[in-house]
Write a protein that holds these residues in place. Sequence first.
Motif, PDB file in Angstrom:
ATOM      1  N   LYS A  54     -27.750   8.891 -10.325  1.00  0.00           N
ATOM      2  CA  LYS A  54     -27.984   7.445 -10.309  1.00  0.00           C
ATOM      3  C   LYS A  54     -27.204   6.774 -11.437  1.00  0.00           C
ATOM      4  O   LYS A  54     -26.608   5.705 -11.254  1.00  0.00           O
ATOM      5  N   GLU A  55     -27.200   7.404 -12.597  1.00  0.00           N
ATOM      6  CA  GLU A  55     -26.457   6.864 -13.737  1.00  0.00           C
ATOM      7  C   GLU A  55     -24.950   6.961 -13.491  1.00  0.00           C
ATOM      8  O   GLU A  55     -24.190   6.043 -13.818  1.00  0.00           O
ATOM      9  N   ILE A  56     -24.527   8.082 -12.906  1.00  0.00           N
ATOM     10  CA  ILE A  56     -23.111   8.258 -12.579  1.00  0.00           C
ATOM     11  C   ILE A  56     -22.678   7.220 -11.546  1.00  0.00           C
ATOM     12  O   ILE A  56     -21.581   6.658 -11.636  1.00  0.00           O
ATOM     13  N   ALA A  57     -23.542   6.952 -10.568  1.00  0.00           N
ATOM     14  CA  ALA A  57     -23.221   5.972  -9.523  1.00  0.00           C
ATOM     15  C   ALA A  57     -22.987   4.587 -10.115  1.00  0.00           C
ATOM     16  O   ALA A  57     -22.080   3.857  -9.688  1.00  0.00           O
ATOM     17  N   ALA A  58     -23.801   4.213 -11.103  1.00  0.00           N
ATOM     18  CA  ALA A  58     -23.634   2.906 -11.746  1.00  0.00           C
ATOM     19  C   ALA A  58     -22.300   2.829 -12.491  1.00  0.00           C
ATOM     20  O   ALA A  58     -21.597   1.815 -12.425  1.00  0.00           O
ATOM     21  N   ALA A 239     -14.928   8.266  -1.128  1.00  0.00           N
ATOM     22  CA  ALA A 239     -15.410   9.644  -1.252  1.00  0.00           C
ATOM     23  C   ALA A 239     -14.498  10.458  -2.157  1.00  0.00           C
ATOM     24  O   ALA A 239     -14.958  11.181  -3.050  1.00  0.00           O
ATOM     25  N   LYS A 240     -13.198  10.323  -1.948  1.00  0.00           N
ATOM     26  CA  LYS A 240     -12.238  11.065  -2.769  1.00  0.00           C
ATOM     27  C   LYS A 240     -12.247  10.574  -4.209  1.00  0.00           C
ATOM     28  O   LYS A 240     -12.130  11.359  -5.157  1.00  0.00           O
ATOM     29  N   ALA A 241     -12.424   9.272  -4.389  1.00  0.00           N
ATOM     30  CA  ALA A 241     -12.486   8.705  -5.740  1.00  0.00           C
ATOM     31  C   ALA A 241     -13.725   9.215  -6.479  1.00  0.00           C
ATOM     32  O   ALA A 241     -13.682   9.480  -7.686  1.00  0.00           O
ATOM     33  N   PHE A 242     -14.836   9.371  -5.747  1.00  0.00           N
ATOM     34  CA  PHE A 242     -16.062   9.867  -6.377  1.00  0.00           C
ATOM     35  C   PHE A 242     -15.905  11.316  -6.824  1.00  0.00           C
ATOM     36  O   PHE A 242     -16.345  11.694  -7.915  1.00  0.00           O
ATOM     37  N   ILE A 243     -15.282  12.130  -5.993  1.00  0.00           N
ATOM     38  CA  ILE A 243     -15.031  13.525  -6.374  1.00  0.00           C
ATOM     39  C   ILE A 243     -14.231  13.573  -7.674  1.00  0.00           C
ATOM     40  O   ILE A 243     -14.546  14.335  -8.600  1.00  0.00           O
ATOM     41  N   ASP A 244     -13.203  12.754  -7.769  1.00  0.00           N
ATOM     42  CA  ASP A 244     -12.383  12.708  -8.988  1.00  0.00           C
ATOM     43  C   ASP A 244     -13.211  12.225 -10.181  1.00  0.00           C
ATOM     44  O   ASP A 244     -13.104  12.764 -11.283  1.00  0.00           O
ATOM     45  N   PHE A 245     -14.025  11.205  -9.957  1.00  0.00           N
ATOM     46  CA  PHE A 245     -14.843  10.636 -11.031  1.00  0.00           C
ATOM     47  C   PHE A 245     -15.866  11.651 -11.536  1.00  0.00           C
ATOM     48  O   PHE A 245     -16.153  11.719 -12.728  1.00  0.00           O
ATOM     49  N   LEU A 246     -16.404  12.442 -10.621  1.00  0.00           N
ATOM     50  CA  LEU A 246     -17.406  13.442 -10.982  1.00  0.00           C
ATOM     51  C   LEU A 246     -16.826  14.511 -11.903  1.00  0.00           C
ATOM     52  O   LEU A 246     -17.551  15.146 -12.679  1.00  0.00           O
ATOM     53  N   LYS A 247     -15.523  14.717 -11.826  1.00  0.00           N
ATOM     54  CA  LYS A 247     -14.853  15.702 -12.680  1.00  0.00           C
ATOM     55  C   LYS A 247     -14.469  15.133 -14.049  1.00  0.00           C
ATOM     56  O   LYS A 247     -14.083  15.879 -14.946  1.00  0.00           O
ATOM     57  N   GLY A 248     -14.562  13.825 -14.183  1.00  0.00           N
ATOM     58  CA  GLY A 248     -14.035  13.158 -15.367  1.00  0.00           C
ATOM     59  C   GLY A 248     -14.993  13.105 -16.547  1.00  0.00           C
ATOM     60  O   GLY A 248     -16.160  13.491 -16.459  1.00  0.00           O
ATOM     61  N   PRO A 249     -14.507  12.607 -17.677  1.00  0.00           N
ATOM     62  CA  PRO A 249     -15.286  12.609 -18.924  1.00  0.00           C
ATOM     63  C   PRO A 249     -16.535  11.742 -18.893  1.00  0.00           C
ATOM     64  O   PRO A 249     -17.535  12.094 -19.523  1.00  0.00           O
ATOM     65  N   GLU A 250     -16.512  10.620 -18.183  1.00  0.00           N
ATOM     66  CA  GLU A 250     -17.705   9.765 -18.122  1.00  0.00           C
ATOM     67  C   GLU A 250     -18.856  10.494 -17.434  1.00  0.00           C
ATOM     68  O   GLU A 250     -19.997  10.482 -17.911  1.00  0.00           O
ATOM     69  N   ILE A 255     -23.849  14.130 -17.395  1.00  0.00           N
ATOM     70  CA  ILE A 255     -24.391  15.418 -16.951  1.00  0.00           C
ATOM     71  C   ILE A 255     -24.940  16.210 -18.136  1.00  0.00           C
ATOM     72  O   ILE A 255     -26.054  16.746 -18.092  1.00  0.00           O
ATOM     73  N   GLU A 256     -24.177  16.259 -19.213  1.00  0.00           N
ATOM     74  CA  GLU A 256     -24.619  17.012 -20.390  1.00  0.00           C
ATOM     75  C   GLU A 256     -25.813  16.342 -21.068  1.00  0.00           C
ATOM     76  O   GLU A 256     -26.686  17.015 -21.626  1.00  0.00           O
ATOM     77  N   LYS A 257     -25.890  15.031 -20.992  1.00  0.00           N
ATOM     78  CA  LYS A 257     -27.011  14.293 -21.584  1.00  0.00           C
ATOM     79  C   LYS A 257     -28.336  14.696 -20.945  1.00  0.00           C
ATOM     80  O   LYS A 257     -29.386  14.695 -21.588  1.00  0.00           O
ATOM     81  N   PHE A 258     -28.273  15.065 -19.659  1.00  0.00           N
ATOM     82  CA  PHE A 258     -29.481  15.454 -18.936  1.00  0.00           C
ATOM     83  C   PHE A 258     -29.779  16.952 -19.044  1.00  0.00           C
ATOM     84  O   PHE A 258     -30.633  17.467 -18.330  1.00  0.00           O
ATOM     85  N   GLY A 259     -29.091  17.637 -19.937  1.00  0.00           N
ATOM     86  CA  GLY A 259     -29.423  19.027 -20.212  1.00  0.00           C
ATOM     87  C   GLY A 259     -28.655  20.070 -19.432  1.00  0.00           C
ATOM     88  O   GLY A 259     -28.913  21.269 -19.580  1.00  0.00           O
ATOM     89  N   TYR A 260     -27.719  19.653 -18.597  1.00  0.00           N
ATOM     90  CA  TYR A 260     -26.907  20.612 -17.854  1.00  0.00           C
ATOM     91  C   TYR A 260     -25.733  21.089 -18.708  1.00  0.00           C
ATOM     92  O   TYR A 260     -25.327  20.423 -19.660  1.00  0.00           O
ATOM     93  N   GLU A 261     -25.184  22.214 -18.315  1.00  0.00           N
ATOM     94  CA  GLU A 261     -23.895  22.640 -18.843  1.00  0.00           C
ATOM     95  C   GLU A 261     -22.831  22.236 -17.824  1.00  0.00           C
ATOM     96  O   GLU A 261     -23.113  22.077 -16.639  1.00  0.00           O
ATOM     97  N   LYS A 266     -13.738  23.209 -15.237  1.00  0.00           N
ATOM     98  CA  LYS A 266     -14.107  22.611 -13.955  1.00  0.00           C
ATOM     99  C   LYS A 266     -14.195  21.095 -14.030  1.00  0.00           C
ATOM    100  O   LYS A 266     -14.049  20.426 -13.045  1.00  0.00           O
ATOM    101  N   ALA A 267     -14.503  20.588 -15.202  1.00  0.00           N
ATOM    102  CA  ALA A 267     -14.540  19.134 -15.375  1.00  0.00           C
ATOM    103  C   ALA A 267     -13.547  18.736 -16.428  1.00  0.00           C
ATOM    104  O   ALA A 267     -13.395  19.417 -17.438  1.00  0.00           O
ATOM    105  N   SER A 268     -12.791  17.700 -16.180  1.00  0.00           N
ATOM    106  CA  SER A 268     -11.743  17.329 -17.110  1.00  0.00           C
ATOM    107  C   SER A 268     -11.962  15.936 -17.635  1.00  0.00           C
ATOM    108  O   SER A 268     -12.749  15.181 -17.117  1.00  0.00           O
TER     109      SER A 268
END
Length: 268
Positions: A54-58, A239-250, A255-261, A266-268
């Motif tokens: 939800k935060e990533i979507a915003a 859809a393709k833009a979201f895949i790219d965004f999901l790999k990015g620093p933002e 993701i790390e803020k919520f306790g994940y590694e 894999k993420a750039s």
Amino acid sequence: MTAESSSSTLRSHALKHVLKFALLGAFTVALSANTALAGSTNVAVAANFTEPVKEIAAAFKAKTGHDLVLSFGASGQFYTQITQDAPFEVFLSADSARPKKLAEEGLGVKDSVFTYAIGKLVLWSKSPGVVKGEQTLKDAKFAKISICNPVAAPYGAAAVETMQALKLDAELKPKLVEGANITQAYQFVQTGNAEVGFVALSQVIADKDGSRWLVPQNLYKPITQDAVLLKKGEANVAAKAFIDFLKGPESRAIIEKFGYEVAPGKAS
């Protein structure tokens, strides 16, 4: 005022009006172009990743103008729905097996599979002092313990592996209450239908009042969460833009803020 100066003043006012409407027109055209370029994409999301996405979507919306239409549930249920022609264009699973399988079956775009997060399992109670490490499971002073469906939800499988590793699965089985997904497992504890439950760290990372035990990684297989661009989204710019965004620093920071590694490389 002379006729000549009056005429000059009129021309000046006219020029200002022309410039004003020209700039307004240019702004309107630019705004219309941005609106036309903005799109949306249907994303199936494993329930454990509800709050992070939800935060990533915003952030994604703010950066690109694209909307994410999010659906939440168990990874196994989403896999079944996708094989039955559900209209999803991106799938964020809680495991690595299902996205890989979808790509192999031709329902996912080849080479689009990547690890977006590595999840962590937690034993949690909403009450302080209840959960005190693995001893809580060994003492089993609770009446009910919640897990999610171990067949459909990887966090449920991890919970079963943990109980088996501690040789407590037979003892705890009569106390289990099972949710369809990790959200329901969390809700069982939140509503008091279970005193403790196996949930995702991301669900309780901000909880200051309850008690929890971060289950050691050696008690269950890593919860490697993979994403895949589905064939239905292959031609969708959003859809393709979201895949790219999901790999990015933002996205990585969220993701790390919520306790994940985040998997190295894999993420750039």
